[in-house]
Motif scaffolding. Structure first.
Motif, PDB file in Angstrom:
ATOM      1  N   PHE A  33     -56.162  -5.767  42.706  1.00  0.00           N
ATOM      2  CA  PHE A  33     -56.727  -6.498  43.853  1.00  0.00           C
ATOM      3  C   PHE A  33     -56.521  -5.743  45.161  1.00  0.00           C
ATOM      4  O   PHE A  33     -57.351  -5.816  46.060  1.00  0.00           O
ATOM      5  N   SER A  34     -55.416  -5.017  45.280  1.00  0.00           N
ATOM      6  CA  SER A  34     -55.147  -4.298  46.524  1.00  0.00           C
ATOM      7  C   SER A  34     -56.167  -3.181  46.756  1.00  0.00           C
ATOM      8  O   SER A  34     -56.405  -2.781  47.885  1.00  0.00           O
ATOM      9  N   GLU A  47     -61.159 -14.208  43.356  1.00  0.00           N
ATOM     10  CA  GLU A  47     -60.436 -13.865  42.130  1.00  0.00           C
ATOM     11  C   GLU A  47     -58.936 -14.087  42.301  1.00  0.00           C
ATOM     12  O   GLU A  47     -58.266 -14.570  41.380  1.00  0.00           O
ATOM     13  N   ILE A  48     -58.411 -13.740  43.455  1.00  0.00           N
ATOM     14  CA  ILE A  48     -56.990 -13.974  43.730  1.00  0.00           C
ATOM     15  C   ILE A  48     -56.692 -15.461  43.695  1.00  0.00           C
ATOM     16  O   ILE A  48     -55.709 -15.898  43.089  1.00  0.00           O
ATOM     17  N   SER A  57     -49.891 -19.842  35.616  1.00  0.00           N
ATOM     18  CA  SER A  57     -50.518 -19.284  36.804  1.00  0.00           C
ATOM     19  C   SER A  57     -49.487 -18.603  37.701  1.00  0.00           C
ATOM     20  O   SER A  57     -48.285 -18.640  37.455  1.00  0.00           O
ATOM     21  N   LEU A  58     -49.980 -18.012  38.747  1.00  0.00           N
ATOM     22  CA  LEU A  58     -49.108 -17.382  39.740  1.00  0.00           C
ATOM     23  C   LEU A  58     -48.145 -18.409  40.336  1.00  0.00           C
ATOM     24  O   LEU A  58     -47.006 -18.073  40.664  1.00  0.00           O
ATOM     25  N   ASN A  59     -48.594 -19.648  40.435  1.00  0.00           N
ATOM     26  CA  ASN A  59     -47.711 -20.717  40.929  1.00  0.00           C
ATOM     27  C   ASN A  59     -46.464 -20.879  40.055  1.00  0.00           C
ATOM     28  O   ASN A  59     -45.407 -21.256  40.548  1.00  0.00           O
ATOM     29  N   GLN A  83     -48.438 -17.484  51.510  1.00  0.00           N
ATOM     30  CA  GLN A  83     -49.136 -16.699  52.527  1.00  0.00           C
ATOM     31  C   GLN A  83     -50.424 -16.104  51.959  1.00  0.00           C
ATOM     32  O   GLN A  83     -51.478 -16.154  52.597  1.00  0.00           O
ATOM     33  N   LEU A  84     -50.346 -15.543  50.756  1.00  0.00           N
ATOM     34  CA  LEU A  84     -51.524 -14.957  50.122  1.00  0.00           C
ATOM     35  C   LEU A  84     -52.598 -16.012  49.895  1.00  0.00           C
ATOM     36  O   LEU A  84     -53.776 -15.775  50.183  1.00  0.00           O
ATOM     37  N   PHE A  85     -52.208 -17.166  49.408  1.00  0.00           N
ATOM     38  CA  PHE A  85     -53.163 -18.250  49.178  1.00  0.00           C
ATOM     39  C   PHE A  85     -53.868 -18.629  50.477  1.00  0.00           C
ATOM     40  O   PHE A  85     -55.097 -18.722  50.530  1.00  0.00           O
ATOM     41  N   ASP A  86     -53.103 -18.825  51.530  1.00  0.00           N
ATOM     42  CA  ASP A  86     -53.671 -19.222  52.819  1.00  0.00           C
ATOM     43  C   ASP A  86     -54.593 -18.148  53.380  1.00  0.00           C
ATOM     44  O   ASP A  86     -55.670 -18.454  53.902  1.00  0.00           O
TER      45      ASP A  86
END
Length: 92
Positions: A33-34, A47-48, A57-59, A83-86
């Motif tokens: 993704f980066s 996708e993220i 999941s990532l959660n 932070q990434l989600f937001d």
């Protein structure tokens, strides 16, 4: 710093923490993704965001090393996940 740069920086910080743990499979999921972010930002953000859904999941990810949770790293990782989600949700 642009939103895309902030997302990339957050991903890199998350990868650094993942590399300290036994969650190596997540490294292969997050790292691409980066790179993709610059070429197709909106698609990559979607996708993220999909990583946050469902079981496993990532959660659900908690960083461990040799069977022991990494307390300090998990606190930082939890902050970075939010932070990434937001950041990814913004402007979609």
């Amino acid at each position: 710093m642009t939103q895309t740069e902030n997302i990339k920086l957050t991903l890199i910080k998350m990868l650094d923490l993942i590399k300290l743990s036994d969650a190596k499979d997540w490294e292969g999921i997050i790292e691409p993704f980066s790179y993709e972010l610059l070429d197709k930002p909106n698609e990559t953000k979607r996708e993220i965001l999909s990583l946050y859904r469902g079981m496993g999941s990532l959660n659900d990810l908690t960083l461990h090393k040799d069977g022991y949770p990494l307390k300090k790293e998990n606190e930082e990782f939890s902050f970075l996940k939010r932070q990434l989600f937001d950041l990814c949700l913004k402007d979609l």
